[in-house]
Motif scaffolding. Structure first.
Motif, PDB file in Angstrom:
ATOM      1  N   PHE A 546      -4.708   6.248  -9.458  1.00 23.08           N
ATOM      2  CA  PHE A 546      -5.475   7.483  -9.519  1.00 23.08           C
ATOM      3  C   PHE A 546      -4.553   8.682  -9.311  1.00 23.08           C
ATOM      4  N   ASN A 547      -5.070   9.850  -9.648  1.00 27.49           N
ATOM      5  CA  ASN A 547      -4.326  11.096  -9.508  1.00 27.49           C
ATOM      6  C   ASN A 547      -5.053  11.975  -8.505  1.00 27.49           C
ATOM      7  N   LEU A 548      -4.302  12.484  -7.523  1.00 26.91           N
ATOM      8  CA  LEU A 548      -4.879  13.330  -6.485  1.00 26.91           C
ATOM      9  C   LEU A 548      -3.942  14.502  -6.257  1.00 26.91           C
ATOM     10  N   PHE A 549      -4.482  15.713  -6.378  1.00 26.69           N
ATOM     11  CA  PHE A 549      -3.699  16.941  -6.218  1.00 26.69           C
ATOM     12  C   PHE A 549      -2.486  16.954  -7.144  1.00 26.69           C
ATOM     13  N   GLY A 550      -2.679  16.405  -8.350  1.00 24.57           N
ATOM     14  CA  GLY A 550      -1.612  16.405  -9.336  1.00 24.57           C
ATOM     15  C   GLY A 550      -0.563  15.334  -9.140  1.00 24.57           C
ATOM     16  N   GLN A 551      -0.775  14.418  -8.175  1.00 21.67           N
ATOM     17  CA  GLN A 551       0.196  13.362  -7.906  1.00 21.67           C
ATOM     18  C   GLN A 551      -0.422  12.002  -8.218  1.00 21.67           C
ATOM     19  N   ASP A 552       0.430  11.076  -8.714  1.00 22.59           N
ATOM     20  CA  ASP A 552      -0.029   9.726  -9.027  1.00 22.59           C
ATOM     21  C   ASP A 552       0.032   8.845  -7.787  1.00 22.59           C
ATOM     22  N   PHE A 553      -1.025   8.077  -7.568  1.00 22.80           N
ATOM     23  CA  PHE A 553      -1.115   7.147  -6.451  1.00 22.80           C
ATOM     24  C   PHE A 553      -1.403   5.750  -6.985  1.00 22.80           C
ATOM     25  N   THR A 554      -0.878   4.750  -6.299  1.00 21.54           N
ATOM     26  CA  THR A 554      -1.226   3.359  -6.574  1.00 21.54           C
ATOM     27  C   THR A 554      -1.684   2.739  -5.266  1.00 21.54           C
ATOM     28  N   TYR A 593      -4.934 -10.342   5.071  1.00 21.76           N
ATOM     29  CA  TYR A 593      -5.498  -9.117   4.510  1.00 21.76           C
ATOM     30  C   TYR A 593      -4.373  -8.085   4.404  1.00 21.76           C
ATOM     31  N   GLN A 594      -4.314  -7.378   3.287  1.00 19.62           N
ATOM     32  CA  GLN A 594      -3.267  -6.373   3.127  1.00 19.62           C
ATOM     33  C   GLN A 594      -3.758  -5.188   2.321  1.00 19.62           C
ATOM     34  N   VAL A 595      -3.363  -3.984   2.747  1.00 21.74           N
ATOM     35  CA  VAL A 595      -3.645  -2.743   2.025  1.00 21.74           C
ATOM     36  C   VAL A 595      -2.315  -2.013   1.853  1.00 21.74           C
ATOM     37  N   GLU A 596      -2.061  -1.514   0.642  1.00 20.64           N
ATOM     38  CA  GLU A 596      -0.790  -0.862   0.347  1.00 20.64           C
ATOM     39  C   GLU A 596      -1.033   0.387  -0.487  1.00 20.64           C
ATOM     40  N   LEU A 597      -0.262   1.438  -0.223  1.00 21.44           N
ATOM     41  CA  LEU A 597      -0.386   2.700  -0.948  1.00 21.44           C
ATOM     42  C   LEU A 597       1.007   3.198  -1.318  1.00 21.44           C
ATOM     43  N   LYS A 598       1.185   3.521  -2.620  1.00 20.82           N
ATOM     44  CA  LYS A 598       2.445   4.075  -3.116  1.00 20.82           C
ATOM     45  C   LYS A 598       2.154   5.428  -3.757  1.00 20.82           C
ATOM     46  N   PHE A 599       2.995   6.424  -3.480  1.00 19.99           N
ATOM     47  CA  PHE A 599       2.787   7.736  -4.088  1.00 19.99           C
ATOM     48  C   PHE A 599       4.087   8.539  -4.017  1.00 19.99           C
ATOM     49  N   GLU A 600       4.088   9.675  -4.698  1.00 17.24           N
ATOM     50  CA  GLU A 600       5.239  10.569  -4.753  1.00 17.24           C
ATOM     51  C   GLU A 600       4.757  11.966  -4.385  1.00 17.24           C
ATOM     52  N   PRO A 601       4.743  12.315  -3.079  1.00 20.38           N
ATOM     53  CA  PRO A 601       4.170  13.596  -2.645  1.00 20.38           C
ATOM     54  C   PRO A 601       4.918  14.805  -3.192  1.00 20.38           C
ATOM     55  N   VAL A 602       6.230  14.682  -3.324  1.00 16.83           N
ATOM     56  CA  VAL A 602       7.039  15.719  -3.954  1.00 16.83           C
ATOM     57  C   VAL A 602       7.980  15.025  -4.927  1.00 16.83           C
TER      58      VAL A 602
END
Length: 750
Positions: A546-554, A593-602
């Motif tokens: 998804f995209n949030l505040f112009g940034q891509d998240f996985t 159980y596992q939760v993971e988040l990848k993103f590029e804030p800048v």
């Protein structure tokens, strides 16, 4: 549930496409820029993908890419920041060794813009939850070998198994590495004698990538995968540099060197040599317990591999590998001129020689690129001569694997299948002794013949159903059936659901797989009626882009449960002076159980965060209790920042390790008793890399917080006494250490 699954598998056509390079239509090439002086410069990190799809890849450090043909698109897009995008029709790619030239979109004086290479890539199309750890990710840490390649990975845990030998323990889904199917280029490997030290037999610079999949894998690759598969891809002869050198040293006195060199005789024939040398001959004891903090290791490692493609239909890869290693641990001051007895220092000496030969032969049918036949083979001979104090452990293992597979489709490409036969020969001889007294042996010789079929149904781009079934006959344990089921559903844009279920089996090697417990004075008691280990694994995962505040998240979340029908219990609870091996009588399960988040804030800052919870219990010593040495939870934060053109790169990783149960030491005298639950703790690692044109220099530190397990060796003052135990390890055993490395790469002339 199991009966329903088996019934479904019997009713469905039992075919599918193989997970091998042979048989798929694959496009390989190099993305370059041609400078004014006609010199060709590779473009690492360029995006190569099929138009209007998510099927794509990124070029490696040498500008090379490898991409499967797409059933959704016939136009290849090549993009790179600061360069003109190029579109190429598939028909223009067939039958060519691709060299694609990109032109700068804008010429700027003194300003160059580049795209960063991807580190970890999630496979969006596969019905099996898997991720690819690329060379870029491996360079984020001091990746001396495979055992140190998962520092930035949230799914795989690697830690020391004892405080004397340097043995590493790997875990996936809360269970030890023996339940993971370890493979090198789809060849099952590192079994039996190599299960404890096999990960240090793979130098980091040799690896092109690592594929990690959770849960049961494909039946094409065998019946042993229970918690997952780890597949290593080595550097390929047809793409390896003219010369690659890597030198590394750390503050513990360890130094190593790596060499990769490739020679391309023609477009049809290439070869490469991969060489590794490691030496650590210093007796370092920073915690002043008279035991070496790190074993002294001398290792020589060598591969020669070949790639031969006589025509567009035949592909052959083959090679040989040799390893010679001596590993020395124990007390300082051992006198080799004296007899190894209680009047000498306590010493552990493990001398290993291993030989391997491997081959992959594939044939693509001339009139149908989607129909092929392939043979995958591997042979290894492993010999270990060792002593742990006054006990000797000598063993030999010969292992042969062959897999012949055929893949095609039924009617159209929505119905793909693979069918094949396999054969395994595993001859294992070992002996544990003290002087003339035999303390244990687990000799066996297995011949396993198998047949399998796998079917993949792709009714649309959003749905993939893969079913597989195999039958194997073991000369020792008889015949058995292995069913597998994988399902993928993209239920919304960027949202993917995966389900998996299946069973797995394996033969236990009690002494070899637990040889690190010989770094104690426990006696080994092995039941005479040990059966094969059998388990079912069920998995559910959801991935959201998804995209949030112009940034891509996985974002991804998954749950896996493993249930054992039989397990060889390694009981170190019943008696502080014994290790007891027996068949499971009761329950054994692991929930993960596992939760993971990848993103590029800048821009150019990659962030990975993850949290995992594990509930692993088994009936041990007639009581359902937590399995020891399994963290109740684990957290990960990885930050990676690179400047423009990747000239500087900064990497920082924090691992938060939750509490775990530790076997009771109440039977020891008071001074040798230890806690029965570990505290939570964090380990921080950092690295800085400076890149020049053909050079890289990297410097870093491990365990920045200097957190260690105090007095890790019980009764270190009396190693020949009954209380001595160096295997009760729950935390870091080495203090903060620094490292420095240099990489040199000279690409081939095109």
């Amino acid at each position: 549930m199991r009966r329903i699954l088996i019934s479904i598998l019997f009713l469905l056509p039992l075919f599918s496409i193989a997970e091998t390079d042979e048989g798929r239509r694959i496009f390989e090439g190099k993305i370059i820029e041609v400078l004014a002086n006609k010199k060709q410069v590779p473009l690492p990190g360029a995006s190569v993908f099929w138009k209007n799809t998510t099927e794509g890849t990124a070029t490696d450090v040498n500008g090379y890419f490898k991409l499967d043909a797409s059933k959704k698109s016939k136009v290849l897009i090549v993009q790179f920041v600061g360069y003109k995008t190029k579109e190429i029709e598939e028909d223009a790619l067939i039958g060519k060794d691709l060299v694609i030239e990109l032109s700068p979109s804008i010429e700027l004086n003194e300003v160059v813009v580049s795209k960063r290479r991807a580190g970890t890539i999630l496979d969006r199309e596969s019905p099996i939850q898997s991720q690819k750890i690329t060379g870029a990710e491996l360079c984020k840490a001091a990746c001396c070998n495979l055992a140190e390649s998962f520092e930035t990975n949230a799914s795989v845990d690697v830690s020391y198994a004892d405080a004397a030998t340097g043995a590493k323990s790997i875990k996936l889904l809360g269970l030890t590495g023996k339940y993971i199917e370890m493979m090198t280029e789809k060849n099952p490997n590192f079994k039996g004698l190599a299960s404890v030290y096999g990960m240090v037999y793979v130098p980091g610079p040799w690896m092109e990538s690592i594929q990690v999949s959770k849960g049961v894998g494909s039946v094409v690759n065998g019946f042993e995968s229970i918690t997952g598969q780890i597949n290593i891809e080595y550097q390929k002869p047809q793409r390896s540099p003219k010369l690659y050198l890597n030198g590394f040293t750390n503050s513990m006195g360890m130094s190593e060197g790596n060499l990769i060199t490739g020679l391309k005789f023609s477009d049809k024939l290439s070869t490469s040599i991969l060489a590794h040398g490691q030496d650590n001959n210093k007796e370092i004891d920073k915690n002043h317990d008279d035991f070496l903090d790190d074993p002294m290791v001398r290792q020589y490692n060598f591969i020669n591999r070949w790639y031969w493609k006589p025509n567009k239909n035949w592909i052959t890869q083959f090679g040989v590998k040799f390893i010679d290693e001596q590993r020395i641990g124990g007390q300082k001051g051992f006198d080799e001129s004296k007899t190894n007895d209680i009047d000498n220092a306590y010493r552990i000496d493990i001398d290993t020689r291993r030989y391997e030969a491997f081959a992959k032969i594939g044939y693509i049918f001339p009139k149908n690129d989607d129909r092929s036949i392939a043979l995958i083979t591997n042979f290894s001979s492993h010999e270990q001569n060792s002593f742990y104090g006054l006990r000797n452990y000598d063993a030999k293992q010969k292992y042969l694997y062959a897999n012949l597979l055929f893949q095609s489709y039924i009617g159209n490409l929505k119905h793909k299948y693979t069918a094949g036969v396999s054969f395994i020969y595993d001859d294992f001889i070992d002996n544990l002794s003290r002087g003339i007294n035999n303390l244990g042996s687990t000799d066996r010789s297995e011949k396993i013949a198998g047949a399998y079929a796998e079917y993949t149904w792709l009714p649309s781009d959003d749905i993939t159903l893969q079913t597989g079934l195999r039958y194997d006959h073991n000369s020792v344990y008889g015949g058995f059936i292995t069913p597998r089921l994988h399902f993928r559903y993209q239920f919304a844009e960027g949202s993917t659901l995966r389900l998996a279920a299946g069973s797995g089996r394996r033969t236990s090697n009690p002494i070899a797989e637990n040889s690190f417990l010989l770094a104690s004075n426990r006696t080994f008691n092995i039941a005479s009626d040990l059966e094969q280990e059998k388990a079912w694994n069920y998995g559910l995962s959801v991935t959201q882009y998804f995209n949030l505040f112009g940034q891509d998240f996985t974002a991804s979340a998954d749950f896996y449960r493993t249930e054992f029908q039989n397990q060889v219990i390694v009981d170190i609870d019943k008696d502080i002076n014994q290790v007891n091996f027996y068949n499971l009588d009761g329950q054994s399960f692991a929930n993960n159980y596992q939760v993971e988040l990848k993103f590029e804030p800048v821009e150019r800052l990659d962030v990975t965060t993850a949290i995992r919870f594990s509930d692993v219990k088994a009936d041990i010593n007639d009581e359902l209790q937590k399995v020891p040495y399994v963290n109740r939870y684990k957290g990960l934060v990885n930050l990676s920042y690179s400047t423009n053109m990747n000239i500087w790169q900064f990497d920082f990783t924090t691992q938060i390790n939750g509490d775990m149960r530790i076997p009771s030491t109440a039977g020891n005298s008071v001074e040798y008793q230890r806690r029965e639950e570990s505290p939570a703790y964090a380990v921080m690692n950092a690295q800085i890399t400076k890149r020049f044109r053909i050079w890289e220099v990297y410097v870093g530190a491990e365990n920045l917080g200097n957190y260690t397990q105090k007095n890790p060796i019980i009764a270190a003052d009396n190693p020949h006494g009954e209380n001595f135990d160096a295997s009760m390890i729950w935390g870091p055993i080495q203090e903060r250490k620094f490292f420095l490395g240099v990489r040199f790469t000279l690409d081939r002339d095109e």
